[in-house]
Design an enzyme around this catalytic site. Structure first.
Site, PDB file in Angstrom:
ATOM      1  N   PRO A 130       0.826  -1.211   0.000  1.00 17.13           N
ATOM      2  CA  PRO A 130       0.000   0.000   0.000  1.00 17.13           C
ATOM      3  C   PRO A 130       0.860   1.261   0.000  1.00 17.13           C
ATOM      4  CG  PRO A 130       0.146  -0.880   2.223  1.00 17.13           C
ATOM      5  CD  PRO A 130       0.854  -1.870   1.325  1.00 17.13           C
TER       6      PRO A 130
ATOM      7  N   ALA B 172       0.259   5.541  -0.248  1.00 14.04           N
ATOM      8  CA  ALA B 172      -0.787   6.566  -0.221  1.00 14.04           C
ATOM      9  C   ALA B 172      -0.703   7.470  -1.457  1.00 14.04           C
ATOM     10  CB  ALA B 172      -0.636   7.401   1.049  1.00 14.04           C
TER      11      ALA B 172
ATOM     12  N   ARG C  65      13.807  -4.932  -5.329  1.00 11.03           N
ATOM     13  CA  ARG C  65      13.967  -4.272  -6.631  1.00 11.03           C
ATOM     14  C   ARG C  65      14.310  -5.227  -7.766  1.00 11.03           C
ATOM     15  NH1 ARG C  65      11.869  -1.403  -3.745  1.00 11.03           N
ATOM     16  NH2 ARG C  65      12.463   0.668  -3.000  1.00 11.03           N
TER      17      ARG C  65
ATOM     18  N   HIS D 280       8.554  -0.270   6.554  1.00 11.78           N
ATOM     19  CA  HIS D 280       7.866   0.836   5.912  1.00 11.78           C
ATOM     20  C   HIS D 280       8.758   1.474   4.818  1.00 11.78           C
ATOM     21  CE1 HIS D 280       3.986   2.876   7.166  1.00 11.78           C
ATOM     22  NE2 HIS D 280       4.334   3.640   6.161  1.00 11.78           N
TER      23      HIS D 280
HETATM   24  C1  FNR Z   1       4.335   3.965   1.789  1.00 12.08           C
HETATM   25  N1  FNR Z   1       4.017   2.948   2.686  1.00 12.08           N
HETATM   26  C2  FNR Z   1       2.768   2.916   3.269  1.00 12.08           C
HETATM   27  N2  FNR Z   1       2.433   1.918   4.143  1.00 12.08           N
HETATM   28  C3  FNR Z   1       1.201   1.868   4.702  1.00 12.08           C
HETATM   29  O1  FNR Z   1       0.945   0.960   5.481  1.00 12.08           O
HETATM   30  N3  FNR Z   1       0.276   2.814   4.383  1.00 12.08           N
HETATM   31  C4  FNR Z   1       0.520   3.829   3.521  1.00 12.08           C
HETATM   32  O2  FNR Z   1      -0.353   4.641   3.241  1.00 12.08           O
HETATM   33  C5  FNR Z   1       1.820   3.918   2.959  1.00 12.08           C
HETATM   34  N4  FNR Z   1       2.158   4.950   2.120  1.00 12.08           N
HETATM   35  C6  FNR Z   1       3.382   4.970   1.522  1.00 12.08           C
HETATM   36  C7  FNR Z   1       3.692   5.988   0.631  1.00 12.08           C
HETATM   37  C8  FNR Z   1       4.908   5.999  -0.028  1.00 12.08           C
HETATM   38  C9  FNR Z   1       5.207   7.091  -1.006  1.00 12.08           C
HETATM   39  C10 FNR Z   1       5.848   4.964   0.220  1.00 12.08           C
HETATM   40  C11 FNR Z   1       7.165   4.919  -0.518  1.00 12.08           C
HETATM   41  C12 FNR Z   1       5.562   3.977   1.117  1.00 12.08           C
HETATM   42  C13 FNR Z   1       4.970   1.840   2.949  1.00 12.08           C
HETATM   43  C14 FNR Z   1       4.762   0.712   1.943  1.00 12.08           C
HETATM   44  O3  FNR Z   1       3.568   0.019   2.175  1.00 12.08           O
HETATM   45  C15 FNR Z   1       5.882  -0.321   1.981  1.00 12.08           C
HETATM   46  O4  FNR Z   1       6.056  -0.779   3.305  1.00 12.08           O
HETATM   47  C16 FNR Z   1       7.201   0.216   1.453  1.00 12.08           C
HETATM   48  O5  FNR Z   1       7.006   1.114   0.397  1.00 12.08           O
HETATM   49  C17 FNR Z   1       8.060  -0.944   0.978  1.00 12.08           C
HETATM   50  O6  FNR Z   1       9.321  -0.506   0.611  1.00 12.08           O
HETATM   51  P1  FNR Z   1       9.772  -0.199  -0.910  1.00 12.08           P
HETATM   52  O7  FNR Z   1       9.304  -1.338  -1.784  1.00 12.08           O
HETATM   53  O8  FNR Z   1       9.164   1.115  -1.277  1.00 12.08           O
HETATM   54  O9  FNR Z   1      11.242  -0.135  -0.759  1.00 12.08           O
END
Ligand code: FNR
Length: 355
Positions: free
Chosen positions: A80, A82, A282, A247
């Site tokens: 997920p 946002a 990645r 995260h």
């Molecule tokens: C997130 N992530 C995240 N997690 C969540 O539980 N709710 C959310 O709304 C968001 N929003 C969000 C926005 C952006 C821009 C990023 C980059 C990440 C965390 C996401 O679910 C996940 O844990 C990470 O993005 C995984 O790492 P990689 O694949 O981006 O390295």
């Protein structure tokens, strides 16, 4: 926007860096504080070596598996994230369509810029709903009911965010959702249109799990577990799955890379629920390493946003296709015909080769 056709995930990243507005790029790429965990998420994968087996007839490779009983064509799902409309005007709808076509699972963020209903009606693919539990439990119940009605199969409860991590660039940029976008899952009744951090309940305890069980029959995944201690508690409280996540390095800086936290969690869980991993995936080989160390599937966050920024739905489809091709190649070149063939002894730490 003319550019060379991407052949790897970092090509999408480079494109996004060049073409996205700085505010959006900074929001997506940032890690918390000095970005030590953000960097480790990658470096830790790179420190692991593959131990391939040969002469095992890899003429036919089946990448499919199940997560919580639902079939997926390959074990790389969408985390997920946002506000996807910041990356492309079609946002979450484009992601949902591409994920459906690829045959994997999309996790829709609570902080999406499209409604649960619109995302659900845009594709029939497998979907989970990510939830931050709000101070006002009626708001949370209302969101769960929407996800149930819309056919989502599980709730991924984010547990690593009682407070939002410190990202310097966001602070410097005074980051805010652009005025033409809204957080679509917050209705007018809740009175919130922009930043949802203020709604998050930071008083949550493990009592949350029985409470969730009492309000929904949907399966429950805890997103953001990093220790064996919490994994054991999660099993005791009867969750269906654990998503080992930091995260994407955006919350507490200097926590371990997820691929390094994974073994202690897999061992603590001892098969009693499914374990997944995200943060830093990645390459197809990263997913392979996570499966070898006991994850059932991995999730990717930023790569999907880079795909969206490149070409909307088509861009996400291309990102997922690259992951699929690379994962298949990793299986073929290690001598694995099915995900059950991916074994612990196929991964070793680089130190093992340094003497
Ligand atoms: C997130 N992530 C995240 N997690 C969540 O539980 N709710 C959310 O709304 C968001 N929003 C969000 C926005 C952006 C821009 C990023 C980059 C990440 C965390 C996401 O679910 C996940 O844990 C990470 O993005 C995984 O790492 P990689 O694949 O981006 O390295």
């Amino acid at each position: 926007k003319a550019c060379r056709e991407p052949v790897c995930i970092s090509d999408f990243e480079n494109h996004a860096k060049e073409f996205l507005p700085k505010n959006t790029w900074d929001y997506i790429c940032s890690g918390a504080n000095e970005g030590i965990t953000l960097r480790e998420n990658r470096c830790a994968f790179d420190r692991l070596r593959l131990r391939p087996r040969v002469l095992r007839d890899v003429s036919s490779i089946d990448m499919s598996t199940t997560i919580l009983g639902e079939k997926i064509d390959f074990p790389i799902c969408v985390a997920p994230t946002a506000m996807q409309k910041m990356a492309h005007p079609d946002g979450e709808i484009a992601t949902a369509k591409a994920v459906d076509q690829a045959g994997t699972c999309m996790t829709l963020s609570l902080g999406s810029t499209s409604t649960i209903e619109d995302v659900a009606s845009s594709s029939s693919g497998l979907k989970w709903f990510q939830l931050n539990v709000c101070k006002d439990r009626d708001v949370t119940i209302d969101l769960i009911r929407k996800a149930e009605r819309a056919g989502f199969k599980a709730i991924a409860v984010t547990v690593d965010t009682p407070y939002v991590g410190r990202k310097y660039a966001e602070i410097r940029n005074k980051f805010a959702l652009p005025p033409h976008l809204t957080l679509a899952n917050y209705t007018n009744e809740t009175g919130v249109k922009s930043h949802y951090a203020s709604l998050i309940d930071s008083s949550l305890t493990w009592d949350l799990i029985p409470w969730l069980r009492s309000v929904t029959k949907l399966q429950i995944v805890l997103k953001g577990i990093l220790t064996a201690e919490d994994a054991r508690l999660a099993v005791q409280y009867g969750v269906d799955g654990i998503l080992v996540s930091n995260h994407g390095g955006r919350q507490l800086d200097t926590v371990p890379a997820t691929i390094e936290a994974l073994p202690e969690i897999v061992s603590a869980v001892d098969g009693k629920c499914e374990v997944y991993l995200d943060s830093g995936v990645r390459f197809g080989t990263d997913a392979f390493k996570a499966l070898a160390l006991g994850a059932r599937a991995v999730f990717v966050g930023r790569p999907v946003l880079w795909g969206l920024a490149y070409q909307g739905e088509e861009g996400v489809a291309k990102v997922l296709q690259i992951f699929k091709d690379e994962f298949k190649l990793a299986m073929g070149l290690t001598g694995c015909c099915s995900v059950q063939d991916i074994s612990r002894d196929m991964v070793a730490h680089e130190m093992q080769y340094s003497q």
